[in-house]
Design an enzyme around this catalytic site. Structure first.
Site: not given
Length: 489
Positions: A77, A152, A176
């Site tokens: 990420k 996210s 997330s």
């Protein structure tokens, strides 16, 4: 390379046996990403030259038999810093940021000889639940390109679900990792707070953030956690608890026999879609058939979690994001007249709407005259929620329930309604407030879209969650279902 038909252990065995080289595997991974990512939009940055050089070096040295992740590609990420590889947090504020150091988890994966192939998309600074808040692109759900991948960590989830990589790292502040894992039909773990170092994670809510693995199977997830977990002198909140070989214990498909499982009535209340409820009730029946006891329990203060979280998380974010001022870090505006102008214009241009919203909320909650009414009260609610979990887990091995009230929603459907978007995390947020481990795994489908189940455990008892997840996986086939990429349902 068809990642839908293999797992980490099988891939490692093939690398050791030289049925495929690390370079061939890495090149095939990039070829696949380039073919699929024009539609999926999972990646922000690819690391092709460096990754291929690393793969060649691993081939020359020989893939280590005692390194179960050696030679295998991984995605990170883009809020996890990577030395010399652009790290943006999906924000204009950091559009050109090239870190001069690696995050601890980045270092640990390098020590495990994994090959970082690129950085995945996210909601800006990890603030959002759909990956629509990225400053650069909107990632699509692997099962239906008209749906969000969740957030996210939507880029990491979509990359794994679409077969671009077998494993990725995400971060989880209020759901997330778990929510995008559920929306994409993969496995995602939010570890216990402190299990994994946060050093090098671009901070959102420092008392809530945790880095965790996202994979296609429970066993692969367990292998990844063992690689990234452990104490780190750079992160004083990281735990000195020993890190077991989580995957080694995953051999018994009936390992839940004799366990007591709590199913909170609040997790199946109004607002949870019928298909989601039915999937969780069916999962409870599966556990009963395997010899576990499933009791209805109560987490009476769960409903206050979202409000407490958005005060605490936004307050911590407003503090953490002060550093991005156009002078020390981040984008600097042109045509400025004085110091105040630098601050105002740089931050106005660099931050997106959702980040600004949370900074303002956090600043208000911490301001004189409002601290007691908001932040202090939220902290007290947090303690009450922790005590609710503690009471249930005293008599139960773990808690089960849905990850999200609904399957993935349409792109554009909720982005203009922050409150509706926030409520999607109503079932995951309390786990972050309590600092507990939470495992998301596939448990069914609703109109062709995946439904995720969440298992919540005692602090530092990820092993029980993995055993329970593995038992469920071995007695169902949801994790074996793969998307017809982008096929609308």
């Amino acid at each position: 390379m068809d990642y839908f038909k293999t797992d980490l252990a099988s891939l490692h065995a093939d690398l050791v046996a030289k049925k495929i080289s690390a370079r061939e595997l890495t090149q095939a991974t990039f070829d696949n990403i380039k073919t699929t990512d024009a539609q999926v939009d999972a990646f922000l940055t690819l690391n092709e030259d460096a990754a291929l050089k690393q793969a060649t070096k691993i081939d020359e040295q020989g893939v280590a038999t005692d390194q179960p992740l050696a030679g295998i590609p991984v995605a990170l990420k883009d809020n996890i810093v990577t030395k010399g590889l652009k790290t943006t947090a999906a924000s204009k504020m950091l559009a050109n940021f090239n870190p001069v150091y690696d995050a601890t988890v980045t270092e640990k994966l390098a020590q495990a000889q994994m090959i970082t192939v690129g950085k995945t998309n996210l909601d800006e600074f990890a603030m959002g639940g759909s990956t629509e808040n990225s400053a650069f692109k909107t990632t699509k759900n692997a099962w239906d390109y008209t749906k969000v991948p969740g957030g996210s960590s939507g880029g990491s989830a979509a990359a794994v679900a679409s077969g671009q990589v077998l494993a990725a790292l995400g971060s989880d502040t209020g759901g997330s990792i778990r929510q995008p894992a559920a929306f994409n039909g993969i496995v995602g773990l939010k570890p216990t707070y402190g299990r994994v170092s946060r050093w090098g994670l671009i901070a959102f809510g420092s008392s809530l953030d945790q880095i965790g693995p996202m994979t296609r199977s429970v066993k692969d997830n367990a292998t990844m956690l063992s690689a990234i977990a452990g104490h780190d002198e750079h992160d004083l909140t990281s735990s000195t608890q020993p890190v077991p070989d989580f995957a080694a214990d995953l051999t018994d498909a009936t390992s839940v026999k004799g366990m007591r499982i709590g199913l909170p009535k609040e997790f199946l209340a109004d607002g949870v879609a019928d298909d989601v409820k039915q999937a969780i009730l069916a999962a409870a029946d599966t556990y009963r058939q395997l010899g576990a006891t499933v009791d209805e329990v109560s987490l009476p203060h769960n409903k206050y979690g979202v409000a407490a979280y958005y005060i605490i998380g936004s307050s911590e974010a407003s503090s953490n994001l002060q550093r991005f001022d156009g002078i020390r870090y981040g984008h600097r505006a042109d045509d400025v007249k004085n110091l105040e102008d630098v601050y105002v214009k740089s931050r106005s241009e660099g931050f997106g709407d959702e980040v600004k919203r949370r900074i303002m909320l956090g600043t208000f909650s911490l301001s004189a005259g409002f601290y007691d009414a908001y932040f202090l009260k939220a902290a007290k609610v947090r303690t009450v929620i922790m005590n609710d979990f503690k009471a249930v887990l005293k008599d139960h091995d773990f808690i089960m329930g849905p990850v999200a009230p609904t399957p993935a929603f349409g792109i554009g459907d909720e982005i203009k309604d922050p409150i509706t978007m926030y409520m999607n995390d109503v079932l995951t947020i309390p786990v972050n407030l309590a600092g507990l481990p939470g495992l998301s795994l596939p448990a069914g489908f609703s109109q062709g879209l995946p439904v995720g189940m969440q298992l919540i455990g005692r602090p530092f008892d990820e092993s029980t969650l993995y055993k329970a997840g593995y038992a469920f996986e071995q007695n169902t086939d949801f994790h074996l279902q793969v998307p017809t990429l982008g096929g609308q349902h």
